[in-house]
Design a protein around this motif. Structure first.
Motif, PDB file in Angstrom:
ATOM      1  N   GLY A 297      -8.588 -26.119  -5.396  1.00 44.26           N
ATOM      2  CA  GLY A 297      -9.008 -25.477  -6.633  1.00 44.26           C
ATOM      3  C   GLY A 297     -10.202 -24.571  -6.407  1.00 44.26           C
ATOM      4  O   GLY A 297     -10.995 -24.788  -5.495  1.00 44.26           O
TER       5      GLY A 297
ATOM      6  N   ILE B 195      -6.862 -19.686 -10.616  1.00 49.61           N
ATOM      7  CA  ILE B 195      -6.828 -20.112 -12.019  1.00 49.61           C
ATOM      8  C   ILE B 195      -6.446 -18.955 -12.946  1.00 49.61           C
ATOM      9  O   ILE B 195      -6.558 -17.780 -12.586  1.00 49.61           O
TER      10      ILE B 195
ATOM     11  N   TRP C  15      -3.488 -22.690 -14.413  1.00 51.62           N
ATOM     12  CA  TRP C  15      -3.345 -22.074 -13.108  1.00 51.62           C
ATOM     13  C   TRP C  15      -2.825 -20.654 -13.179  1.00 51.62           C
ATOM     14  O   TRP C  15      -2.082 -20.285 -14.081  1.00 51.62           O
TER      15      TRP C  15
ATOM     16  N   ALA D 200      -6.570 -20.269  -3.281  1.00 54.34           N
ATOM     17  CA  ALA D 200      -7.908 -20.375  -3.868  1.00 54.34           C
ATOM     18  C   ALA D 200      -8.957 -19.736  -2.968  1.00 54.34           C
ATOM     19  O   ALA D 200      -8.848 -19.787  -1.737  1.00 54.34           O
TER      20      ALA D 200
END
Ligand code: 7TS
Length: 414
Positions: free
Chosen positions: A252, A257, A267, A276
């Motif tokens: 993450g 995102i 997401w 990420a």
């Protein structure tokens, strides 16, 4: 039509380098390939003309960098016949691609008592992630055995293992030790009939032959750019869109995102939800011209050239006393990639490689990250290995043969 090797060689600056005072003969392509100037220049151009982060800048060079990154993915998608860039996740290499599949798809879908089926000829990268997952989940890891020639998969063993209904079959397309080309299309067909998903380790196939993920019907396909004329630090996890959509992100942070509040997030769309943080932009951009280069020469022509070289090498080695070649023989060239593992009776592979090195010839020696195959199935502690690519020539094979003669002379072998 054959490929113009002389002309190709001029595109690879390193091929005019010397090693130990001798012209470099690079025969370790299964470890990593050399890079054409088109790739080197693309990276240089990015850093000198439009270095900026992607997916965030509202200024011209950032937009240019984003476009170049996306273009590179589009080239990869087209090259392996993926449906779109949504199915192309950039990773660091094949190893990371397989681990991503294990840690996300595997995490969600493999339960206690489930079975995962791999083969005895896997590279550690397609073995250890499944060992780790099996240990964590209490799943069972099964193996497709080699046949009695120790060169090919035993299809009967595959059939028997599939009866046990594995959730996943993870298989290498081409063995980095034996050179064997597995019929992954047939394996996928059989595996799907039994309800398994199929992951293909394409580290040694994508550089050397036409790969069509749709034709194979692979659910996952992993590859490394650095073995296919591209930079290090870029690999690909291809997966069918539907599978990726149902997979949770592994890491993450920024870029993966869509929205974030203090306690939750949504997401990003595919494939970005798996990428990420700031990506390896420069090397991704360098991968584009590598794909262009392969497409320009043509994967069919590259394969043909390598088949010819492999035949020439196998013929050169077959009459050498006390030299043992592993894998299928020259009568099976259609099932053999450009990888030749060999041994000289009474000489350790590291000694062979050292003599080669003194002659300016780069080969690999060791267990080739396939310890169970090399030590337990082939019964060797280490093997020497030469592996070819589009820029290799018959006269380089001749030099390798001369180096073998030299080894035999030094170690007083017949
Ligand atoms: N799978 C296979 C079949 C390989 O041959 C390799 C690397 C990998 C996975 C891992 O690739 P990476 O890019 O993630 O490191 N094989 C070799 C080799 O044969 N010699 O050096 C690396």
């Amino acid at each position: 039509m054959g490929i113009d090797v002389k002309r190709i060689r001029r595109d690879f600056p390193i091929l005019s380098a010397r090693m130990n005072g001798k012209p470099l003969v690079y025969l370790d392509n299964a470890a990593t390939s050399q890079k054409p100037r088109q790739v080197i220049e693309a990276i240089y151009k990015y850093y000198t003309q439009y270095n900026a982060n992607i997916h965030r800048g509202i200024y011209a060079i950032a937009e240019k960098a984003t476009q170049a990154y996306t273009d590179s993915k589009a080239k990869v998608a087209k090259h392996i016949n993926a449906s779109s860039i949504e199915e192309i996740v950039y990773t660091r290499n094949t190893t990371e691609a397989i681990n991503l599949a294990a840690l996300t798809w595997g995490e969600a879908n493999i339960k206690k008592g489930d079975r995962i089926l791999i083969s005895e000829m896997e590279h550690h990268s397609n073995m250890v992630p499944w060992q780790l997952l099996s240990m964590k989940k209490g799943a069972k890891l099964d193996y497709i055995k080699l046949d009695s020639s120790n060169s090919e998969l035993d299809m009967q063993s595959l059939g028997e293992q599939l009866e046990k209904k594995p959730k996943l079959v993870a298989i290498t397309h081409v063995s980095n030790v034996l050179g064997t080309i597995n019929d992954v299309k047939e394996i996928a067909k059989m595996a799907h009939k039994h309800g398994a998903k199929v992951l293909v380790d394409g580290a040694q196939s994508a550089p050397h032959m036409k790969v069509d993920v749709k034709d194979i019907d692979a659910d996952f396909f992993a590859l490394s750019a650095h073995k296919m004329l591209g930079p290090t630090g870029i690999g690909v996890l291809y997966a069918k869109r539907d599978i990726l959509e149902h997979m949770e992100p592994l890491i993450g942070g920024g870029d993966m995102i869509s929205t974030v509040d203090f306690y939750s997030c949504t997401w990003n769309s595919l494939p970005w939800k798996f990428e990420a943080g700031t990506s390896n932009i420069a090397d991704a951009i360098g991968f584009g011209p590598a794909i262009d280069y392969l497409d320009r020469v043509g994967m069919g022509s590259i394969r043909q050239h390598e088949e010819k070289l492999t035949k020439y090498a196998l013929e050169s080695l077959e009459d050498m006393k006390n030299v043992k070649v592993f894998g299928l023989g020259k009568e099976n060239l259609k099932k053999r990639g450009a990888v030749i593992s060999f041994g000289i009776k009474g000489v350790h592979a590291h000694d062979i490689a050292q003599v080669f090195d003194s002659e300016g010839i780069a080969i690999r020696a060791g267990h080739h990250c396939a310890m169970p195959l090399v030590t337990q199935r082939l019964g060797e502690s280490a093997l020497a290995r030469m592996s070819f690519y589009l820029y290799n020539e018959e006269k380089e094979v001749d030099k390798a043969v001369q180096a073998i003669e030299k080894v035999k002379k030094i170690f007083r072998i017949d």
